[in-house]
Design a protein around this motif. Structure first.
Motif, PDB file in Angstrom:
ATOM      1  N   ARG A 168       0.813  -1.223   0.000  1.00 37.88           N
ATOM      2  CA  ARG A 168       0.000   0.000   0.000  1.00 37.88           C
ATOM      3  C   ARG A 168       0.846   1.273   0.000  1.00 37.88           C
ATOM      4  O   ARG A 168       0.303   2.373  -0.101  1.00 37.88           O
ATOM      5  N   LEU A 169       2.154   1.133   0.121  1.00 41.03           N
ATOM      6  CA  LEU A 169       3.015   2.310   0.234  1.00 41.03           C
ATOM      7  C   LEU A 169       2.850   3.263  -0.941  1.00 41.03           C
ATOM      8  O   LEU A 169       2.633   4.465  -0.759  1.00 41.03           O
ATOM      9  N   LEU A 173       1.431   7.103  -0.981  1.00 41.04           N
ATOM     10  CA  LEU A 173       2.239   8.235  -1.442  1.00 41.04           C
ATOM     11  C   LEU A 173       1.482   9.025  -2.513  1.00 41.04           C
ATOM     12  O   LEU A 173       1.501  10.263  -2.527  1.00 41.04           O
ATOM     13  N   GLU A 174       0.805   8.305  -3.388  1.00 40.13           N
ATOM     14  CA  GLU A 174       0.013   8.956  -4.436  1.00 40.13           C
ATOM     15  C   GLU A 174      -1.107   9.796  -3.821  1.00 40.13           C
ATOM     16  O   GLU A 174      -1.365  10.926  -4.257  1.00 40.13           O
ATOM     17  N   LEU A 175      -1.761   9.257  -2.800  1.00 43.02           N
ATOM     18  CA  LEU A 175      -2.840   9.993  -2.140  1.00 43.02           C
ATOM     19  C   LEU A 175      -2.299  11.238  -1.445  1.00 43.02           C
ATOM     20  O   LEU A 175      -2.910  12.317  -1.510  1.00 43.02           O
ATOM     21  N   GLU A 214      11.366  -4.154  -7.926  1.00 42.11           N
ATOM     22  CA  GLU A 214      10.510  -5.188  -8.509  1.00 42.11           C
ATOM     23  C   GLU A 214       9.376  -5.544  -7.559  1.00 42.11           C
ATOM     24  O   GLU A 214       8.237  -5.758  -7.969  1.00 42.11           O
ATOM     25  N   LYS A 215       9.700  -5.591  -6.274  1.00 45.77           N
ATOM     26  CA  LYS A 215       8.694  -5.859  -5.255  1.00 45.77           C
ATOM     27  C   LYS A 215       9.146  -5.231  -3.946  1.00 45.77           C
ATOM     28  O   LYS A 215      10.283  -5.419  -3.526  1.00 45.77           O
ATOM     29  N   ILE A 216       8.258  -4.455  -3.329  1.00 45.16           N
ATOM     30  CA  ILE A 216       8.576  -3.849  -2.036  1.00 45.16           C
ATOM     31  C   ILE A 216       8.311  -4.889  -0.954  1.00 45.16           C
ATOM     32  O   ILE A 216       7.230  -5.470  -0.892  1.00 45.16           O
ATOM     33  N   VAL A 222       6.920   5.242   8.507  1.00 42.10           N
ATOM     34  CA  VAL A 222       6.977   6.468   7.705  1.00 42.10           C
ATOM     35  C   VAL A 222       6.914   7.693   8.611  1.00 42.10           C
ATOM     36  O   VAL A 222       6.169   7.713   9.595  1.00 42.10           O
ATOM     37  N   ILE A 223       7.713   8.700   8.267  1.00 41.05           N
ATOM     38  CA  ILE A 223       7.630  10.000   8.939  1.00 41.05           C
ATOM     39  C   ILE A 223       7.296  11.061   7.901  1.00 41.05           C
ATOM     40  O   ILE A 223       7.995  11.199   6.894  1.00 41.05           O
ATOM     41  N   LEU A 224       6.214  11.791   8.135  1.00 45.72           N
ATOM     42  CA  LEU A 224       5.906  12.984   7.346  1.00 45.72           C
ATOM     43  C   LEU A 224       6.512  14.150   8.104  1.00 45.72           C
ATOM     44  O   LEU A 224       6.058  14.498   9.188  1.00 45.72           O
TER      45      LEU A 224
END
Length: 225
Positions: A168-169, A173-175, A214-216, A222-224
């Motif tokens: 889902r990372l 990030l896109e959102l 190729e695959k996470i 995560v830090i914003l």
């Protein structure tokens, strides 16, 4: 008033990846209690075998029924000492450990922390930004409430930390980009493990970096900033 004949529930931190990241006190506690409560007995057994801990383990997780909680409390009342562990890290952080502790405290049974490894503390220590004040939000919702979660996250005036999953990372990030987030991001992946990495950069830089994989794999913090 506390009944001195009651047992004690020890909340014990275990490694988040590297099996060497466990304290001497944690090992001693696990060896001396009557029972170890864990999310997955198969996962915990690997740790117990590593340190030659012969104590019995019993599963306790978010799907455990009330009857099991009642059994745990009854055994504590009868003088048994127990250790509560999670699959990795410190119990009570984004797992059901806090619910059991609440029940045990309500019965006036002693709860003792045995601190140790935490993915949150590990990433903070190498973040390289001011983390004297921060907000931790746990895991984002899978679907319902996901957009609200990130809208609220970017409105805090302090750095925001949350856990994320490999699949889902990129979507998250896109959102964040759609919501107008423009500050840097720090991602800790596989902390303390062989392929550990801490990546820093803008949303575009992070998206490009992780899109090339190729695959996470692995656990993510995560830090914003």
């Amino acid at each position: 008033m506390e009944n001195l004949e009651k047992g004690i529930l020890y909340v014990v931190a275990t490694p988040i990846g590297n099996m060497g990241d466990i304290t001497l006190r944690a090992i001693e506690t696990l060896k001396t209690v009557n029972l170890i409560l864990c999310e997955d007995t198969r996962v915990t057994r690997k740790l117990l075998d590593r340190y030659e801990i012969k104590v019995s383990a019993m599963s306790y997780h978010q799907h455990s029924k009330i009857a099991k909680v009642d059994e745990i409390i009854e055994r504590l009342k009868n003088g048994e000492n127990m250790a509560l562990v999670t699959d990795a890290g410190t119990p009570g952080i984004s797992d059901p450990g806090n619910m059991l502790v609440e029940q045990v405290v309500g019965e006036e049974i002693s709860v003792v922390p045995i601190p140790g490894a935490s993915a949150i503390g590990a990433l903070i220590s190498v973040a390289g930004i001011d983390m004297q004040k921060f907000v931790f939000l746990g895991f984002p919702p899978h679907k319902k409430g996901r957009q609200t979660f990130f809208k609220e996250a970017i409105e805090f005036k302090y750095p925001v930390m949350y856990y994320d999953s490999p699949h889902r990372l990129l979507k998250n990030l896109e959102l964040l980009k759609e919501l107008g987030y423009a500050k840097d991001i720090i991602v800790g992946r596989e902390l303390t493990k062989m392929f550990e990495e801490v990546v820093r950069g803008s949303i575009d830089e992070m998206t490009e970096y992780f899109s090339r994989k190729e695959k996470i794999k692995g656990e993510l913090v995560v830090i914003l900033s």
